[in-house]
Design a protein around this motif. Structure first.
Motif, PDB file in Angstrom:
ATOM      1  N   ARG A   5       0.824  -1.209   0.000  1.00 45.94           N
ATOM      2  CA  ARG A   5       0.000   0.000   0.000  1.00 45.94           C
ATOM      3  C   ARG A   5       0.863   1.265   0.000  1.00 45.94           C
ATOM      4  O   ARG A   5       0.358   2.347  -0.248  1.00 45.94           O
ATOM      5  N   TYR A   6       2.161   1.112   0.330  1.00 40.90           N
ATOM      6  CA  TYR A   6       3.058   2.281   0.389  1.00 40.90           C
ATOM      7  C   TYR A   6       4.018   2.318  -0.790  1.00 40.90           C
ATOM      8  O   TYR A   6       4.970   3.097  -0.795  1.00 40.90           O
ATOM      9  N   ASP A   7       3.760   1.473  -1.800  1.00 40.73           N
ATOM     10  CA  ASP A   7       4.569   1.456  -3.025  1.00 40.73           C
ATOM     11  C   ASP A   7       3.991   2.499  -3.994  1.00 40.73           C
ATOM     12  O   ASP A   7       2.767   2.601  -4.144  1.00 40.73           O
ATOM     13  N   ASP A   8       4.860   3.270  -4.644  1.00 38.32           N
ATOM     14  CA  ASP A   8       4.407   4.365  -5.528  1.00 38.32           C
ATOM     15  C   ASP A   8       3.439   3.874  -6.598  1.00 38.32           C
ATOM     16  O   ASP A   8       2.430   4.528  -6.880  1.00 38.32           O
ATOM     17  N   SER A   9       3.749   2.737  -7.222  1.00 38.97           N
ATOM     18  CA  SER A   9       2.900   2.266  -8.333  1.00 38.97           C
ATOM     19  C   SER A   9       1.514   1.861  -7.831  1.00 38.97           C
ATOM     20  O   SER A   9       0.497   2.154  -8.473  1.00 38.97           O
ATOM     21  N   TYR A  10       1.470   1.169  -6.676  1.00 43.61           N
ATOM     22  CA  TYR A  10       0.149   0.788  -6.140  1.00 43.61           C
ATOM     23  C   TYR A  10      -0.625   2.029  -5.692  1.00 43.61           C
ATOM     24  O   TYR A  10      -1.846   2.097  -5.841  1.00 43.61           O
ATOM     25  N   GLN A  11       0.081   3.034  -5.170  1.00 45.39           N
ATOM     26  CA  GLN A  11      -0.633   4.258  -4.761  1.00 45.39           C
ATOM     27  C   GLN A  11      -1.203   4.987  -5.976  1.00 45.39           C
ATOM     28  O   GLN A  11      -2.319   5.501  -5.939  1.00 45.39           O
ATOM     29  N   TYR A  12      -0.436   4.979  -7.066  1.00 41.09           N
ATOM     30  CA  TYR A  12      -0.897   5.615  -8.303  1.00 41.09           C
ATOM     31  C   TYR A  12      -2.136   4.879  -8.837  1.00 41.09           C
ATOM     32  O   TYR A  12      -3.147   5.493  -9.205  1.00 41.09           O
ATOM     33  N   ALA A  13      -2.051   3.549  -8.837  1.00 42.24           N
ATOM     34  CA  ALA A  13      -3.183   2.729  -9.299  1.00 42.24           C
ATOM     35  C   ALA A  13      -4.414   2.972  -8.424  1.00 42.24           C
ATOM     36  O   ALA A  13      -5.541   3.084  -8.922  1.00 42.24           O
ATOM     37  N   LYS A  14      -4.190   3.076  -7.120  1.00 43.90           N
ATOM     38  CA  LYS A  14      -5.308   3.269  -6.184  1.00 43.90           C
ATOM     39  C   LYS A  14      -6.005   4.612  -6.453  1.00 43.90           C
ATOM     40  O   LYS A  14      -7.241   4.700  -6.459  1.00 43.90           O
ATOM     41  N   GLN A  15      -5.194   5.646  -6.728  1.00 42.68           N
ATOM     42  CA  GLN A  15      -5.797   6.965  -7.026  1.00 42.68           C
ATOM     43  C   GLN A  15      -6.642   6.890  -8.294  1.00 42.68           C
ATOM     44  O   GLN A  15      -7.736   7.453  -8.354  1.00 42.68           O
ATOM     45  N   LEU A  16      -6.125   6.164  -9.305  1.00 40.48           N
ATOM     46  CA  LEU A  16      -6.887   6.017 -10.556  1.00 40.48           C
ATOM     47  C   LEU A  16      -8.215   5.308 -10.303  1.00 40.48           C
ATOM     48  O   LEU A  16      -9.273   5.747 -10.753  1.00 40.48           O
ATOM     49  N   VAL A  17      -8.137   4.211  -9.564  1.00 46.32           N
ATOM     50  CA  VAL A  17      -9.341   3.417  -9.295  1.00 46.32           C
ATOM     51  C   VAL A  17     -10.347   4.244  -8.495  1.00 46.32           C
ATOM     52  O   VAL A  17     -11.531   4.310  -8.832  1.00 46.32           O
ATOM     53  N   ASP A  18      -9.863   4.919  -7.450  1.00 43.47           N
ATOM     54  CA  ASP A  18     -10.769   5.706  -6.600  1.00 43.47           C
ATOM     55  C   ASP A  18     -11.369   6.897  -7.340  1.00 43.47           C
ATOM     56  O   ASP A  18     -12.460   7.360  -7.007  1.00 43.47           O
ATOM     57  N   SER A  19     -10.656   7.387  -8.377  1.00 44.74           N
ATOM     58  CA  SER A  19     -11.202   8.517  -9.143  1.00 44.74           C
ATOM     59  C   SER A  19     -12.246   8.039 -10.151  1.00 44.74           C
ATOM     60  O   SER A  19     -12.839   8.841 -10.864  1.00 44.74           O
ATOM     61  N   GLY A  20     -12.407   6.727 -10.277  1.00 40.41           N
ATOM     62  CA  GLY A  20     -13.416   6.179 -11.184  1.00 40.41           C
ATOM     63  C   GLY A  20     -12.885   5.913 -12.584  1.00 40.41           C
ATOM     64  O   GLY A  20     -13.646   5.579 -13.499  1.00 40.41           O
ATOM     65  N   ALA A  21     -11.575   6.030 -12.776  1.00 42.11           N
ATOM     66  CA  ALA A  21     -11.000   5.884 -14.125  1.00 42.11           C
ATOM     67  C   ALA A  21     -11.284   4.504 -14.744  1.00 42.11           C
ATOM     68  O   ALA A  21     -11.358   4.379 -15.963  1.00 42.11           O
ATOM     69  N   LEU A  22     -11.429   3.476 -13.908  1.00 41.96           N
ATOM     70  CA  LEU A  22     -11.695   2.131 -14.449  1.00 41.96           C
ATOM     71  C   LEU A  22     -13.179   1.769 -14.384  1.00 41.96           C
ATOM     72  O   LEU A  22     -13.565   0.656 -14.747  1.00 41.96           O
ATOM     73  N   GLY A  23     -14.003   2.676 -13.885  1.00 44.68           N
ATOM     74  CA  GLY A  23     -15.411   2.337 -13.699  1.00 44.68           C
ATOM     75  C   GLY A  23     -15.567   1.443 -12.481  1.00 44.68           C
ATOM     76  O   GLY A  23     -14.800   1.545 -11.521  1.00 44.68           O
ATOM     77  N   GLU A  24     -16.540   0.527 -12.551  1.00 43.72           N
ATOM     78  CA  GLU A  24     -16.725  -0.389 -11.404  1.00 43.72           C
ATOM     79  C   GLU A  24     -15.806  -1.594 -11.584  1.00 43.72           C
ATOM     80  O   GLU A  24     -15.777  -2.212 -12.665  1.00 43.72           O
ATOM     81  N   LEU A  25     -15.066  -1.953 -10.544  1.00 48.09           N
ATOM     82  CA  LEU A  25     -14.148  -3.101 -10.664  1.00 48.09           C
ATOM     83  C   LEU A  25     -14.931  -4.403 -10.726  1.00 48.09           C
ATOM     84  O   LEU A  25     -15.839  -4.635  -9.931  1.00 48.09           O
ATOM     85  N   THR A  26     -14.540  -5.253 -11.687  1.00 48.97           N
ATOM     86  CA  THR A  26     -15.220  -6.539 -11.797  1.00 48.97           C
ATOM     87  C   THR A  26     -14.300  -7.717 -11.472  1.00 48.97           C
ATOM     88  O   THR A  26     -14.757  -8.751 -10.986  1.00 48.97           O
ATOM     89  N   LEU A  27     -12.971  -7.537 -11.741  1.00 49.16           N
ATOM     90  CA  LEU A  27     -12.060  -8.662 -11.507  1.00 49.16           C
ATOM     91  C   LEU A  27     -10.654  -8.171 -11.200  1.00 49.16           C
ATOM     92  O   LEU A  27     -10.208  -7.170 -11.770  1.00 49.16           O
ATOM     93  N   MET A  28      -9.987  -8.876 -10.277  1.00 51.98           N
ATOM     94  CA  MET A  28      -8.553  -8.645 -10.043  1.00 51.98           C
ATOM     95  C   MET A  28      -7.806  -9.942 -10.267  1.00 51.98           C
ATOM     96  O   MET A  28      -8.286 -11.009  -9.898  1.00 51.98           O
ATOM     97  N   ARG A  29      -6.628  -9.814 -10.879  1.00 49.33           N
ATOM     98  CA  ARG A  29      -5.752 -10.987 -11.071  1.00 49.33           C
ATOM     99  C   ARG A  29      -4.418 -10.637 -10.423  1.00 49.33           C
ATOM    100  O   ARG A  29      -3.826  -9.604 -10.733  1.00 49.33           O
ATOM    101  N   CYS A  30      -3.980 -11.479  -9.485  1.00 51.62           N
ATOM    102  CA  CYS A  30      -2.782 -11.154  -8.703  1.00 51.62           C
ATOM    103  C   CYS A  30      -1.776 -12.298  -8.752  1.00 51.62           C
ATOM    104  O   CYS A  30      -2.141 -13.447  -8.475  1.00 51.62           O
ATOM    105  N   TYR A  31      -0.533 -11.973  -9.073  1.00 53.07           N
ATOM    106  CA  TYR A  31       0.554 -12.962  -9.034  1.00 53.07           C
ATOM    107  C   TYR A  31       1.563 -12.547  -7.972  1.00 53.07           C
ATOM    108  O   TYR A  31       2.003 -11.400  -7.968  1.00 53.07           O
ATOM    109  N   SER A  32       1.934 -13.471  -7.104  1.00 55.52           N
ATOM    110  CA  SER A  32       3.040 -13.239  -6.160  1.00 55.52           C
ATOM    111  C   SER A  32       3.907 -14.484  -6.189  1.00 55.52           C
ATOM    112  O   SER A  32       3.566 -15.505  -5.577  1.00 55.52           O
ATOM    113  N   ILE A  33       5.012 -14.392  -6.922  1.00 54.12           N
ATOM    114  CA  ILE A  33       5.840 -15.592  -7.096  1.00 54.12           C
ATOM    115  C   ILE A  33       7.274 -15.273  -6.679  1.00 54.12           C
ATOM    116  O   ILE A  33       7.925 -14.389  -7.251  1.00 54.12           O
TER     117      ILE A  33
END
Ligand code: NAI
Length: 341
Positions: A128-156
């Protein structure tokens, strides 16, 4: 201004990263104490980081009048007890994830934290304190993606870290791949979607590393989730990434989609040679999340100074752990699991 005095418990793979940050990269605090069961790690803290007090027993460090706050970076099974002791001794607490491994114990710990509202508590969901995730969060919260329908997450995790992981998992219970790795993705799903997870189905396979069977761990796990608003999440967690440390997140919304680290690039350099067009990759979590670890420590110290609580709470720890435990149960029973709210 008086510096916030910090004591750290755990100086292993991640503890050394936090300790160095607290000693060198975070203003307004001083790392004065360290606790570990390994003598060489304590000697390192004294000679390399200038730590004044060392302890083999956490129960003693936490009573020291020299410290205002503790950083808990011990194995996951100790977190709840160590959080409780710190809170009861009047210290502010930063704890690494997960908050604990057992739901009943986490619920009790959450109550202890809530009964000390004047002390800061923060959990180490550093993405949550990484620049890229914070940037993505601002975009999502501003409505840029509309309503979220799916997330795909990889942690390897990198296959190069296998030896140190087998040692870590052999020495103490990691909680399994969903608790140890996917918990970060579960937190991202809850953070971005602002909804709780309702149902999960999880599966897994060990192929490349039979030694993981011996320590009861999975090489690759996958989970499919439905949230309370029918949005979806697909999580992949693994320990066998040959190109480095692959953490990638995709968000799909009604008006667009975005990806964070579609390729886990190390930096902006592109090399063109006999292999083609080559981009080097991040090799491990200290490298990929270097700034995020510093940012979260800065936030913890700022919260103590400004007498406020951080965004990541004990409740986030409880809810994410419920989902990770449901994944484990689903994998073990091969059942779809509905999560208690
Ligand atoms: P590790 O096994 O490398 O180090 C554990 C440390 O705890 C060692 O210094 C050991 O001496 C100390 N320790 C063990 N038992 C103790 C006790 N009873 N009293 C005092 N010290 C004790 O573990 P690692 O990988 O550093 O993980 C520590 C924690 O950090 C885990 O909870 C893990 O989930 C979390 N972690 C979080 C990451 C993130 O991405 N945020 C990445 C890696 C770990």
């Amino acid at each position: 201004m008086e510096k916030i005095k910090v004591g750290i418990v755990g100086l292993g793979r991640l503890g050394k990263v936090h300790a160095k940050n607290l000693a060198e990269n975070v203003q307004g605090c001083q790392l004065v104490a360290a606790c570990s069961v390994v003598q060489e790690e304590l000697a390192y803290a004294v000679t390399e980081l200038g730590v004044e007090e060392t302890y083999k027993k956490y129960e003693e460090m936490v009573k020291s009048p020299s410290i205002d706050a503790v950083f808990i970076v011990s194995p996951s099974g100790f977190h709840c007890e160590q959080i409780r002791l710190a809170m009861e001794n009047g210290k502010h607490v930063f704890s690494e994830k997960p908050i604990g491994l057992d739901l009943a114990e986490i619920k009790e710990t959450t109550q202890v934290i809530e009964s000390h509202p004047e002390q800061v508590f923060m959990l180490g969901f550093m993405r949550r304190y990484d620049d890229s995730y914070q940037y993505a969060k601002q975009l999502v919260d501003s409505g840029a993606l509309g309503e979220l329908t799916l997330m795909r997450c990889y942690s390897i995790d990198p296959s190069s870290g296998m030896e140190s992981f087998v040692k870590f998992a052999g020495a103490s219970d990691s909680g399994g791949i969903f608790m140890d790795m996917s918990i970060h993705d579960i937190d991202l799903v809850r953070w971005f979607m602002k909804k709780e997870v309702d149902r999960v189905w999880a599966i897994g396979k060990n192929a490349a590393y039979p030694e993981l069977d011996e320590v009861g761990e999975l090489e690759t796990g996958a989970a499919m989730m439905q949230l309370e608003n029918q949005a979806m999440a697909i999580l992949v967690a693994g320990r066998n990434c040959h190109h480095g440390y692959h953490v990638e997140t995709e968000l799909i919304g009604t008006k667009g989609m975005l990806r964070v680290a579609a390729a886990p690039e190390k930096n902006l350099v592109t090399v063109m040679n006999k292999q083609g067009v080559v981009r080097a990759c991040s090799q491990d979590f200290p490298e990929r999340f270097r700034e995020a670890f510093i940012n979260e420590a800065k936030e913890f110290i700022a919260c103590i100074r400004e007498k406020r609580q951080p965004e990541v709470t004990a409740y986030d720890g409880l809810q994410s752990t419920k989902v990770a435990l449901a994944c484990k149960e689903s994998f073990e029973t091969n059942q779809l699991i509905t999560i208690e709210t």
